[in-house]
Scaffold this motif. Structure first.
Motif, PDB file in Angstrom:
ATOM      1  N   LEU A 124       0.838  -1.216   0.000  1.00  0.00           N
ATOM      2  CA  LEU A 124       0.000   0.000   0.000  1.00  0.00           C
ATOM      3  C   LEU A 124       0.861   1.250   0.000  1.00  0.00           C
ATOM      4  N   GLY A 125       1.911   1.243   0.792  1.00  0.00           N
ATOM      5  CA  GLY A 125       2.822   2.386   0.807  1.00  0.00           C
ATOM      6  C   GLY A 125       3.474   2.603  -0.539  1.00  0.00           C
ATOM      7  N   ARG A 126       3.867   1.523  -1.186  1.00  0.00           N
ATOM      8  CA  ARG A 126       4.507   1.644  -2.495  1.00  0.00           C
ATOM      9  C   ARG A 126       3.522   2.020  -3.598  1.00  0.00           C
ATOM     10  N   LEU A 127       2.240   1.791  -3.363  1.00  0.00           N
ATOM     11  CA  LEU A 127       1.219   2.232  -4.309  1.00  0.00           C
ATOM     12  C   LEU A 127       0.920   3.723  -4.149  1.00  0.00           C
ATOM     13  N   GLY A 128       1.524   4.331  -3.138  1.00  0.00           N
ATOM     14  CA  GLY A 128       1.326   5.759  -2.939  1.00  0.00           C
ATOM     15  C   GLY A 128       0.267   6.105  -1.919  1.00  0.00           C
ATOM     16  N   ALA A 129      -0.288   5.114  -1.252  1.00  0.00           N
ATOM     17  CA  ALA A 129      -1.287   5.388  -0.219  1.00  0.00           C
ATOM     18  C   ALA A 129      -0.603   5.946   1.021  1.00  0.00           C
ATOM     19  N   THR A 130      -1.338   6.751   1.760  1.00  0.00           N
ATOM     20  CA  THR A 130      -0.842   7.320   3.009  1.00  0.00           C
ATOM     21  C   THR A 130      -1.438   6.542   4.172  1.00  0.00           C
ATOM     22  N   GLN A 131      -0.583   6.081   5.089  1.00  0.00           N
ATOM     23  CA  GLN A 131      -1.089   5.416   6.286  1.00  0.00           C
ATOM     24  C   GLN A 131      -1.641   6.496   7.209  1.00  0.00           C
ATOM     25  N   ARG A 132      -2.936   6.455   7.475  1.00  0.00           N
ATOM     26  CA  ARG A 132      -3.586   7.494   8.280  1.00  0.00           C
ATOM     27  C   ARG A 132      -3.632   7.177   9.756  1.00  0.00           C
ATOM     28  N   CYS A 133      -4.026   5.954  10.100  1.00  0.00           N
ATOM     29  CA  CYS A 133      -4.165   5.665  11.529  1.00  0.00           C
ATOM     30  C   CYS A 133      -4.313   4.172  11.775  1.00  0.00           C
ATOM     31  N   LEU A 134      -4.096   3.824  13.010  1.00  0.00           N
ATOM     32  CA  LEU A 134      -4.375   2.480  13.489  1.00  0.00           C
ATOM     33  C   LEU A 134      -5.857   2.436  13.835  1.00  0.00           C
ATOM     34  N   LEU A 135      -6.521   1.352  13.471  1.00  0.00           N
ATOM     35  CA  LEU A 135      -7.917   1.138  13.832  1.00  0.00           C
ATOM     36  C   LEU A 135      -7.955   0.006  14.863  1.00  0.00           C
ATOM     37  N   PRO A 136      -7.777   0.335  16.149  1.00  0.00           N
ATOM     38  CA  PRO A 136      -7.733  -0.707  17.177  1.00  0.00           C
ATOM     39  C   PRO A 136      -9.069  -1.455  17.253  1.00  0.00           C
ATOM     40  N   GLY A 137      -8.987  -2.753  17.321  1.00  0.00           N
ATOM     41  CA  GLY A 137     -10.179  -3.570  17.479  1.00  0.00           C
ATOM     42  C   GLY A 137     -11.147  -3.510  16.306  1.00  0.00           C
ATOM     43  N   HIS A 138     -10.667  -3.192  15.127  1.00  0.00           N
ATOM     44  CA  HIS A 138     -11.532  -3.072  13.946  1.00  0.00           C
ATOM     45  C   HIS A 138     -12.098  -4.422  13.515  1.00  0.00           C
ATOM     46  N   GLY A 139     -11.339  -5.476  13.701  1.00  0.00           N
ATOM     47  CA  GLY A 139     -11.800  -6.816  13.323  1.00  0.00           C
ATOM     48  C   GLY A 139     -12.843  -7.332  14.292  1.00  0.00           C
ATOM     49  N   ARG A 140     -13.641  -8.281  13.851  1.00  0.00           N
ATOM     50  CA  ARG A 140     -14.741  -8.765  14.694  1.00  0.00           C
ATOM     51  C   ARG A 140     -14.259  -9.511  15.935  1.00  0.00           C
ATOM     52  N   ASN A 141     -13.005  -9.911  15.962  1.00  0.00           N
ATOM     53  CA  ASN A 141     -12.434 -10.544  17.154  1.00  0.00           C
ATOM     54  C   ASN A 141     -11.397  -9.647  17.820  1.00  0.00           C
ATOM     55  N   GLY A 142     -11.483  -8.348  17.537  1.00  0.00           N
ATOM     56  CA  GLY A 142     -10.577  -7.381  18.148  1.00  0.00           C
ATOM     57  C   GLY A 142      -9.277  -7.156  17.405  1.00  0.00           C
ATOM     58  N   GLU A 143      -9.157  -7.662  16.182  1.00  0.00           N
ATOM     59  CA  GLU A 143      -7.928  -7.472  15.417  1.00  0.00           C
ATOM     60  C   GLU A 143      -7.757  -5.999  15.054  1.00  0.00           C
ATOM     61  N   TYR A 148      -5.440   3.243   5.265  1.00  0.00           N
ATOM     62  CA  TYR A 148      -4.638   3.946   4.263  1.00  0.00           C
ATOM     63  C   TYR A 148      -5.597   4.709   3.370  1.00  0.00           C
ATOM     64  N   ASP A 149      -5.084   5.760   2.729  1.00  0.00           N
ATOM     65  CA  ASP A 149      -5.921   6.444   1.755  1.00  0.00           C
ATOM     66  C   ASP A 149      -5.108   7.173   0.711  1.00  0.00           C
ATOM     67  N   TRP A 150      -5.806   7.505  -0.350  1.00  0.00           N
ATOM     68  CA  TRP A 150      -5.359   8.421  -1.378  1.00  0.00           C
ATOM     69  C   TRP A 150      -6.420   9.504  -1.348  1.00  0.00           C
TER      70      TRP A 150
END
Length: 192
Positions: A124-143, A148-150
């Motif tokens: 994703l970084g090499r595609l030019g996306a910007t890492q915006r933030c960590l999404l804590p617990g975003h997964g249904r089991n807390g992952e 990232y975004d453009w």
């Protein structure tokens, strides 16, 4: 090896979804309560959807879908042979998909990746996306995931997302080893 990028079909995406790489299966499992290869394939056909064929066999699906006016979600997942498709997918991303999404008036394109999927994060970084933030617990089991975004460029008169700001070549994006075998893996993202 012959690589072709073609418009996605339900058949090809269902095959890929039934034969996912472990990294992609893990990422999808923790974002969807109930899914099947056919349902994942049908969902992926929204917006722009493509398949990377390697020697005539579908190995990776990827694309982007509009979530609401101006906001798009980029995604991709594949089989164990997807790594060999990454240089071609990267090239197609810059030459075709980015322009299609921009022409539709996108202001923002997002991608999410499982925080432990270092290969996807690097790509994703090499595609030019910007890492915006960590999404804590975003997964249904807390992952944890990373967002990232453009985003739309700030140049006067420009009214679309510039997805072509990536640096490096297709080989760098895939982190290939000179024999066409990518070490970076492929982006395995599904809108969360």
């Amino acid at each position: 090896m012959t690589l072709r990028i073609i418009p996605a079909t339900l058949r090809d995406l269902s095959y890929i979804a039934a034969n996912l790489r472990p990294e992609d299966r893990a990422e999808i499992d923790c974002q969807l309560d109930h899914w099947s290869p056919a349902l994942l394939a049908l969902t992926a056909l929204q917006g722009f959807a493509y398949v990377a064929e390697l020697d005539g066999n579908p190995e990776a699906g990827f694309g982007a879908a509009e979530q609401r006016s101006g906001l798009w979600i980029a995604w991709s997942w594949g089989t164990r042979r997807m790594r060999r498709c990454v240089p071609g997918i990267t090239r197609f991303f810059h030459d075709v998909l980015a322009r299609q999404v921009a022409a539709r008036g996108a202001w923002r394109v997002e991608a999410r990746a499982l925080a432990e999927n270092e290969l996807a994060l690097r790509w994703l970084g090499r595609l030019g996306a910007t890492q915006r933030c960590l999404l804590p617990g975003h997964g249904r089991n807390g992952e944890d995931f990373f967002l990232y975004d453009w985003t739309r460029t700030s140049q006067p008169g420009e009214s679309h997302v510039s997805l072509s700001k990536a640096t490096g070549t297709e080989a760098a994006a895939a982190d290939t080893d000179g024999a066409g075998q990518g070490r970076a893996g492929a982006r395995s993202c599904l809108a969360g």
